[in-house]
Design an enzyme around this catalytic site. Structure first.
Site, PDB file in Angstrom:
ATOM      1  N   GLY A 207     -64.395   2.327 -12.787  1.00 28.00           N
ATOM      2  CA  GLY A 207     -65.315   3.118 -11.964  1.00 28.00           C
ATOM      3  C   GLY A 207     -64.809   3.366 -10.547  1.00 28.00           C
ATOM      4  N   GLU A 210     -62.666   8.846  -9.878  1.00 30.46           N
ATOM      5  CA  GLU A 210     -63.509   9.870 -10.495  1.00 30.46           C
ATOM      6  C   GLU A 210     -62.884  10.311 -11.823  1.00 30.46           C
ATOM      7  OE1 GLU A 210     -66.348  11.077  -9.050  1.00 30.46           O
ATOM      8  OE2 GLU A 210     -66.014   9.571  -7.498  1.00 30.46           O
ATOM      9  N   LYS A 225     -60.940  11.374   5.530  1.00 32.29           N
ATOM     10  CA  LYS A 225     -61.309  10.210   6.359  1.00 32.29           C
ATOM     11  C   LYS A 225     -60.472  10.177   7.634  1.00 32.29           C
ATOM     12  CE  LYS A 225     -62.796   7.611   2.314  1.00 32.29           C
ATOM     13  NZ  LYS A 225     -62.306   6.780   1.210  1.00 32.29           N
TER      14      LYS A 225
END
Ligand SMILES: NC(=O)c1ccc[n+]([C@@H]2O[C@H](COP(=O)([O-])OP(=O)(O)OC[C@H]3O[C@@H](n4cnc5c(N)ncnc54)[C@H](OP(=O)(O)O)[C@@H]3O)[C@@H](O)[C@H]2O)c1
Length: 340
Positions: A207, A210, A225
């Protein structure tokens, strides 16, 4: 006063935030004198709820855990997310819908709507901040409300707050970081002998990555970011297209082994210095602070005039970890508005 909170986007972060609000209600009251109701949740396919007297939080969490949606909730409404922001009495809107780095939608519309209605906003959504930071800060100021976004970089690990408040008075001359957990996880697994594609599949299975992992492995998530850090902390006028971005898709098992033979590692490093921001895989020697940043852990080094280099490390993702960033921002808004 009782604060009224609306949560827009009810995925990992929205649910993680609601869980913390539920678990820590009493502690928040006794420690911070912070009392609240959650008055709305907008969840897209998961359904939405609105009750300006406060929804039953425990019941909502049970419902989403059991059914995967809140469509059967007694306060369920058919309104869309913008109408929910307009119709709710919330004074704090938590925006945690998916990141779109091209348009900033749907987050940017949610944030603009909320700020114009004099509602404070906390977001974990990178798109609106990377694209429209200046406009949104001005809008917040004009409407006498706060906009906070700690969770956009390093999730709950307090990178932005650390730099702005913790390092206040320093000049920050350069920021370096491991800003993407998925790629760091893949590179760690490759050191242990996995092939790139196997490591990517493992990251997806756990997880971290994606289903479409391009934003991670091609470096775009780190680039967004880096733009946020460059704008917010270093005051640079920079956009995502200005970042020289190379991902890890061309890193071979041989590159990894060569680095290990030289007593080091290959890491995907973001670097912001002067007018430039670069995302690229780099050789990191074993004596470097980033050498031991493994798996999905993130880290940032701030190079400063007064302190030399200061490094923080910690989780860069997770439902509760990112919910923590939202909670920190909410508590900070409450603190600041009390001082007014
Ligand atoms: N997860 C993390 O660890 C982490 C860390 C830092 C930052 N973030 C950022 O935080 C945000 C949320 O992440 P997440 O992991 O919670 O994502 P997520 O699990 O995909 O949840 C996003 C939720 O937003 C909903 N949504 C989409 N469009 C909407 C709309 N117009 N109105 C209301 N809800 C809408 C989605 O519903 P549907 O599924 O029905 O479309 C989904 O439930 C993202 O921007 C992400 O980049 C996440």
């Amino acid at each position: 006063v009782k604060w009224k909170i609306a949560i827009i986007g009810f995925g990992n972060v929205g649910q993680g935030t609601l869980e913390i609000l539920n678990n820590k209600k009493d502690i928040f009251h006794s420690r911070y004198n912070f009392d609240f109701d959650v008055v709305a949740i907008a969840g897209h396919s998961k359904g939405s709820v609105l009750n300006n007297d406060g929804i039953n939080i425990e019941e909502t969490l049970n419902l989403v855990r059991k059914m995967g949606t809140i469509i059967e909730h007694k306060d369920h409404v058919d309104f869309d997310s913008i109408e929910i922001i307009r119709n709710s009495d919330a004074n704090i809107v938590v925006e945690c819908t998916p990141t779109d780095i091209k348009t900033g939608e749907p987050g940017i519309s949610h944030i603009r709507t909320a700020l114009k209605l004099n509602k404070h906003v906390v977001t974990t959504n990178k798109g609106p901040i990377a694209l429209y930071f200046d406009e949104l800060m001005q809008l917040a100021k004009n409407n006498n409300v706060e906009l906070k976004f700690e969770g956009t970089v390093l999730s709950g690990t307090p990178a932005i707050n650390f730099a702005i408040n913790g390092l206040a008075g320093c000049n920050i001359t350069e920021i370096e970081g491991i800003l993407n957990g998925t790629t760091n996880f893949i590179l760690t697994k490759m050191e242990q002998g996995m092939k790139y594609i196997e490591a990517l599949q493992e990251a997806q299975r756990l997880g971290y990555a994606e289903a479409d992992p391009r934003a991670d492995v091609e470096g775009w998530d780190a680039a967004v970011k880096a733009v946020i850090l460059a704008k917010v902390i270093m005051g640079l006028d920079i956009s995502i297209d200005d970042v020289k971005t190379t991902g890890i898709t061309n890193i071979s098992e041989d590159d990894i082994q060569d680095a290990m033979k030289k007593n080091g590692h290959i890491k995907l490093i973001a670097s912001v210095k002067g007018p430039e921001a670069i995302i690229a895989p780099r050789y990191i020697s074993n004596s470097h602070p980033f050498a031991n940043i493994m798996y999905d852990t993130n880290a940032i080094t701030f190079h400063t005039d007064h302190l030399g280099s200061v490094t923080i490390m910690g989780p860069g993702a997770g439902a509760i970890g990112t919910g923590q960033a939202v909670i920190r921002d909410i508590l900070s808004i409450i603190n600041e508005t009390r001082k007014r």
